[in-house]
Design a protein around this motif. Structure first.
Motif, PDB file in Angstrom:
ATOM      1  N   VAL A  89       1.411   5.633  -3.179  1.00  0.00           N
ATOM      2  CA  VAL A  89       0.210   4.940  -3.664  1.00  0.00           C
ATOM      3  C   VAL A  89      -0.994   5.860  -3.523  1.00  0.00           C
ATOM      4  CG1 VAL A  89      -1.350   3.013  -3.235  1.00  0.00           C
ATOM      5  CG2 VAL A  89       1.125   2.660  -3.132  1.00  0.00           C
ATOM      6  N   ILE A 104      -1.642   5.577  -9.145  1.00  0.00           N
ATOM      7  CA  ILE A 104      -0.716   4.549  -8.664  1.00  0.00           C
ATOM      8  C   ILE A 104      -1.452   3.645  -7.685  1.00  0.00           C
ATOM      9  CG2 ILE A 104       1.447   4.128  -7.431  1.00  0.00           C
ATOM     10  CD1 ILE A 104       2.429   6.830  -8.415  1.00  0.00           C
ATOM     11  N   PRO A 107       3.311  -0.236  -4.975  1.00  0.00           N
ATOM     12  CA  PRO A 107       4.732  -0.151  -5.305  1.00  0.00           C
ATOM     13  C   PRO A 107       5.242  -1.500  -5.810  1.00  0.00           C
ATOM     14  CG  PRO A 107       4.470  -0.408  -2.951  1.00  0.00           C
ATOM     15  CD  PRO A 107       3.079  -0.345  -3.527  1.00  0.00           C
ATOM     16  N   THR A 109       9.228  -1.930  -7.288  1.00  0.00           N
ATOM     17  CA  THR A 109      10.597  -1.742  -6.780  1.00  0.00           C
ATOM     18  C   THR A 109      10.798  -0.338  -6.224  1.00  0.00           C
ATOM     19  OG1 THR A 109      11.408  -1.064  -8.967  1.00  0.00           O
ATOM     20  CG2 THR A 109      11.487  -3.413  -8.436  1.00  0.00           C
ATOM     21  N   GLY A 110       9.854   0.554  -6.487  1.00  0.00           N
ATOM     22  CA  GLY A 110       9.985   1.936  -6.014  1.00  0.00           C
ATOM     23  C   GLY A 110       9.525   2.098  -4.584  1.00  0.00           C
ATOM     24  N   THR A 111      10.179   3.005  -3.863  1.00  0.00           N
ATOM     25  CA  THR A 111       9.822   3.281  -2.460  1.00  0.00           C
ATOM     26  C   THR A 111       9.658   4.780  -2.237  1.00  0.00           C
ATOM     27  OG1 THR A 111      12.173   3.293  -1.843  1.00  0.00           O
ATOM     28  CG2 THR A 111      10.965   1.214  -1.576  1.00  0.00           C
ATOM     29  N   GLY A 112       9.068   5.454  -3.221  1.00  0.00           N
ATOM     30  CA  GLY A 112       8.884   6.900  -3.122  1.00  0.00           C
ATOM     31  C   GLY A 112       9.742   7.671  -4.098  1.00  0.00           C
ATOM     32  N   TYR A 117       6.272   1.078 -10.321  1.00  0.00           N
ATOM     33  CA  TYR A 117       5.019   1.106  -9.575  1.00  0.00           C
ATOM     34  C   TYR A 117       3.915   0.552 -10.478  1.00  0.00           C
ATOM     35  CZ  TYR A 117       7.638   4.511  -6.780  1.00  0.00           C
ATOM     36  OH  TYR A 117       8.594   5.137  -6.026  1.00  0.00           O
TER      37      TYR A 117
END
Length: 239
Positions: A89, A104, A107, A109-112, A117
């Motif tokens: 983020v 961004i 988030p 469903t994304g976690t990196g 996002y």
């Protein structure tokens, strides 16, 4: 777009949460230097005043080269694969035909890595390579805040603050704040009479709280994806 990882509001939020956790229920904690804001109605209250900031070291610089394949529909960034780095983020994005200052915001469903996002501003961008490189400048900073403790229980409340701030309890409290902020020390409480609007003297004790914050100023940084190395005839070119 240049971003700052720890703002003044974050520092006061972390300190305010600590003070609220160590003081009795009903003690109001507010920030000073606010126009058109009356003294808190509660008899016992605390006012936080910013005093100064001091540099503790030279800058520590770091680089982040981030690239991924993704598309944008409205405010949703869908990342199909990450080429390098970790998505986070706050990153500002660059790509062919992307709207300026796209970044961004949260988030989904994304976690990196791959996933969805939220981005701003709204736009539609077909799938392509997107970059988010940055250069990060960390400046370790000493921040001094005057904590004025008012009310009939001011002496006892100031004792709670000065004791627990210089203890592991205080350190753990700031770790839980989620910000890169830690207490360094505080001075001993001082009794300073306070005259209210009715010209009546109220009890007030003052504690200077010294914190260390490590804010990072991030600036966009471009990176070369491909480097072509070749030899030239120095004698012919620079004859």
């Amino acid at each position: 777009m240049i971003t700052l990882s720890i703002t003044e509001a974050n520092v006061f939020k972390a300190l305010g949460d600590f003070l609220t956790s160590v003081l009795p229920v009903g003690v109001t904690v507010v920030r000073g230097q606010q126009n058109r804001v009356p003294e808190p109605a509660s008899v016992d209250h605390v006012v936080m005043w910013p005093l100064n900031k001091s540099r503790l070291s030279q800058n520590v610089d770091d680089y982040s080269d981030i690239a991924f394949i993704g598309s944008i529909s409205g405010t949703t960034l869908s990342v199909s694969s990450v080429l390098q780095g970790t998505i986070a983020v706050g990153l500002y994005l660059s790509a062919l035909n992307i709207v300026q200052d796209t970044h961004i915001t949260a988030p989904l469903t994304g976690t990196g890595g791959a996933g969805d996002y939220t981005v701003s501003p709204t736009q539609n961008l077909p799938s392509r390579t997107i970059q988010a490189g940055s250069k990060d400048h960390l400046q370790a900073t000493q921040i001094t805040i005057q904590v004025d403790v008012h009310g009939p229980n001011a002496s006892d409340n100031a004792q709670r603050i000065s004791t627990l701030l210089r203890d592991e309890y205080g350190t753990e409290s700031f770790i839980n704040s989620g910000f890169n902020i830690a207490p360094l020390y505080s001075n001993d409480p001082r009794q300073i009479p306070f005259t209210n609007g009715e010209q009546q003297i109220e009890a007030k004790w003052s504690v200077e709280v010294v914190l260390q914050a490590n804010p990072v100023v991030s600036v966009p940084q471009q990176f070369a994806d491909v480097v072509e190395v070749a030899l030239i005839s120095a004698d012919r070119t620079y004859s």
